[in-house]
Design a protein around this motif. Structure first.
Motif, PDB file in Angstrom:
ATOM      1  N   ALA A  72       8.615 -10.561  41.726  1.00 58.49           N
ATOM      2  CA  ALA A  72       9.629 -10.669  42.780  1.00 58.49           C
ATOM      3  C   ALA A  72      10.261  -9.308  43.039  1.00 58.49           C
ATOM      4  O   ALA A  72      10.453  -8.895  44.195  1.00 58.49           O
ATOM      5  CB  ALA A  72      10.692 -11.689  42.381  1.00 58.49           C
ATOM      6  N   GLY A  73      10.581  -8.589  41.973  1.00 57.14           N
ATOM      7  CA  GLY A  73      11.155  -7.256  42.117  1.00 57.14           C
ATOM      8  C   GLY A  73      10.206  -6.301  42.818  1.00 57.14           C
ATOM      9  O   GLY A  73      10.624  -5.502  43.667  1.00 57.14           O
ATOM     10  N   ILE A  77      11.209  -4.506  46.372  1.00 54.28           N
ATOM     11  CA  ILE A  77      11.354  -3.049  46.427  1.00 54.28           C
ATOM     12  C   ILE A  77      10.429  -2.444  47.484  1.00 54.28           C
ATOM     13  O   ILE A  77      10.836  -1.571  48.257  1.00 54.28           O
ATOM     14  CB  ILE A  77      11.086  -2.436  45.045  1.00 54.28           C
ATOM     15  CG1 ILE A  77      12.220  -2.803  44.085  1.00 54.28           C
ATOM     16  CG2 ILE A  77      10.949  -0.914  45.139  1.00 54.28           C
ATOM     17  CD1 ILE A  77      11.941  -2.441  42.638  1.00 54.28           C
ATOM     18  N   VAL A  78       9.174  -2.893  47.521  1.00 50.93           N
ATOM     19  CA  VAL A  78       8.244  -2.350  48.522  1.00 50.93           C
ATOM     20  C   VAL A  78       8.654  -2.780  49.927  1.00 50.93           C
ATOM     21  O   VAL A  78       8.560  -1.988  50.875  1.00 50.93           O
ATOM     22  CB  VAL A  78       6.802  -2.793  48.214  1.00 50.93           C
ATOM     23  CG1 VAL A  78       5.857  -2.365  49.336  1.00 50.93           C
ATOM     24  CG2 VAL A  78       6.335  -2.176  46.895  1.00 50.93           C
ATOM     25  N   PHE A  79       9.145  -4.005  50.086  1.00 46.67           N
ATOM     26  CA  PHE A  79       9.647  -4.449  51.394  1.00 46.67           C
ATOM     27  C   PHE A  79      10.821  -3.585  51.837  1.00 46.67           C
ATOM     28  O   PHE A  79      10.931  -3.215  53.010  1.00 46.67           O
ATOM     29  CB  PHE A  79      10.060  -5.921  51.318  1.00 46.67           C
ATOM     30  CG  PHE A  79      10.685  -6.432  52.587  1.00 46.67           C
ATOM     31  CD1 PHE A  79       9.894  -6.771  53.677  1.00 46.67           C
ATOM     32  CD2 PHE A  79      12.058  -6.577  52.690  1.00 46.67           C
ATOM     33  CE1 PHE A  79      10.461  -7.236  54.860  1.00 46.67           C
ATOM     34  CE2 PHE A  79      12.637  -7.041  53.863  1.00 46.67           C
ATOM     35  CZ  PHE A  79      11.836  -7.368  54.956  1.00 46.67           C
ATOM     36  N   LEU A  80      11.698  -3.244  50.890  1.00 47.29           N
ATOM     37  CA  LEU A  80      12.878  -2.431  51.198  1.00 47.29           C
ATOM     38  C   LEU A  80      12.485  -1.041  51.701  1.00 47.29           C
ATOM     39  O   LEU A  80      13.143  -0.486  52.584  1.00 47.29           O
ATOM     40  CB  LEU A  80      13.744  -2.307  49.930  1.00 47.29           C
ATOM     41  CG  LEU A  80      15.045  -1.517  50.042  1.00 47.29           C
ATOM     42  CD1 LEU A  80      16.009  -2.205  50.991  1.00 47.29           C
ATOM     43  CD2 LEU A  80      15.685  -1.358  48.670  1.00 47.29           C
ATOM     44  N   HIS A  81      11.399  -0.496  51.165  1.00 48.05           N
ATOM     45  CA  HIS A  81      10.976   0.857  51.538  1.00 48.05           C
ATOM     46  C   HIS A  81       9.615   0.853  52.232  1.00 48.05           C
ATOM     47  O   HIS A  81       8.865   1.829  52.138  1.00 48.05           O
ATOM     48  CB  HIS A  81      10.915   1.737  50.282  1.00 48.05           C
ATOM     49  CG  HIS A  81      12.236   1.930  49.622  1.00 48.05           C
ATOM     50  ND1 HIS A  81      12.461   1.641  48.289  1.00 48.05           N
ATOM     51  CD2 HIS A  81      13.428   2.366  50.114  1.00 48.05           C
ATOM     52  CE1 HIS A  81      13.723   1.908  47.989  1.00 48.05           C
ATOM     53  NE2 HIS A  81      14.334   2.346  49.070  1.00 48.05           N
ATOM     54  N   LEU A 120       6.258  -4.707  34.048  1.00 48.22           N
ATOM     55  CA  LEU A 120       6.335  -3.804  35.195  1.00 48.22           C
ATOM     56  C   LEU A 120       7.713  -3.191  35.400  1.00 48.22           C
ATOM     57  O   LEU A 120       7.904  -2.423  36.336  1.00 48.22           O
ATOM     58  CB  LEU A 120       5.958  -4.562  36.481  1.00 48.22           C
ATOM     59  CG  LEU A 120       4.486  -4.798  36.794  1.00 48.22           C
ATOM     60  CD1 LEU A 120       4.370  -5.734  37.996  1.00 48.22           C
ATOM     61  CD2 LEU A 120       3.771  -3.490  37.074  1.00 48.22           C
ATOM     62  N   SER A 121       8.690  -3.531  34.563  1.00 48.71           N
ATOM     63  CA  SER A 121      10.072  -3.153  34.858  1.00 48.71           C
ATOM     64  C   SER A 121      10.266  -1.646  34.973  1.00 48.71           C
ATOM     65  O   SER A 121      11.026  -1.173  35.824  1.00 48.71           O
ATOM     66  CB  SER A 121      11.021  -3.737  33.808  1.00 48.71           C
ATOM     67  OG  SER A 121      10.670  -3.290  32.511  1.00 48.71           O
ATOM     68  N   GLY A 122       9.590  -0.876  34.133  1.00 51.47           N
ATOM     69  CA  GLY A 122       9.703   0.572  34.241  1.00 51.47           C
ATOM     70  C   GLY A 122       9.142   1.081  35.557  1.00 51.47           C
ATOM     71  O   GLY A 122       9.721   1.966  36.201  1.00 51.47           O
TER      72      GLY A 122
END
Length: 205
Positions: A72-73, A77-81, A120-122
């Protein structure tokens, strides 16, 4: 698919998500081979030249909540940028691979006491920081707020630890070290990306 003119950042997200989901399913079903034992970041194994773990460990997850939150993150994040990758899908592919590689290398050299890590958090922190820097370069003032916000979040974690209850949710200790390394790598790539891109453009004129 990624080489087609119609390729979009979401093709990369779909592929990345499928890799994570398939590996998770194989790990749960114990199908074919022991996924965690073969691909997870394990310092003691990397010291014996199982260097693929530096990259592959990022795509494994401890449980379903861990997987769902990370995916989800990634999409958010990719949608945001999206604007930074819309016409340069290869940039996103190279960015994700670079973040995965340098995340593993950074953890290996900076945190010798950290033997195990997955998730994947990092990478997400690196993607977020990179996108914020690209926003700043394009003149979006919101980029400054995003960059300051993610830096403050990671610094808070270094002193006070992760959010309460997160470890119970993912059934593992939250490796805040990976957030710090991911943030640092994302910022470093963001700062050096534009000069390298401009140099490449000049060579191909």
């Amino acid at each position: 698919m990624l080489g087609d003119k119609g390729a979009s950042p979401y093709h990369v997200l779909i592929l990345t998500s499928l890799i994570c989901i398939v590996l998770f399913a194989m790990d749960i079903a114990n199908f074919g081979f022991d996924v965690s034992n073969t691909l997870a970041y394990r310092r003691d194994k990397i010291e014996f030249w199982q260097v693929w773990r530096l990259v592959t460990g990022n795509f494994l997850h401890t449980n379903l909540w861990h997987l769902l939150m990370n995916l989800a993150g990634l999409w958010i994040i990719v949608f945001l940028h999206e604007i930074h990758y819309k016409h340069h899908v290869e940039k996103l592919v190279l960015l994700i691979f670079s973040l995965c590689l340098f995340e593993g290398v950074g953890l290996f050299f900076l945190y010798p006491d950290l033997n195990g890590f997955v998730g994947l958090s990092g990478i997400l922190h690196g993607l977020f920081a990179f996108g914020a820097i690209m926003d700043v370069r394009k003149g979006f003032r919101s980029g400054y707020l995003l960059l300051i916000g993610v830096i403050m979040k990671v610094m808070y974690e270094q002193y006070f630890g992760s959010l309460q209850g997160m470890s119970s949710l993912i059934e593992a200790r939250v490796a805040t070290e990976s957030h710090f390394v991911g943030l640092f790598v994302g910022i470093a790539i963001g700062l050096f990306w534009l000069p390298l891109a401009n140099r490449f453009k000049r060579r191909n004129r």
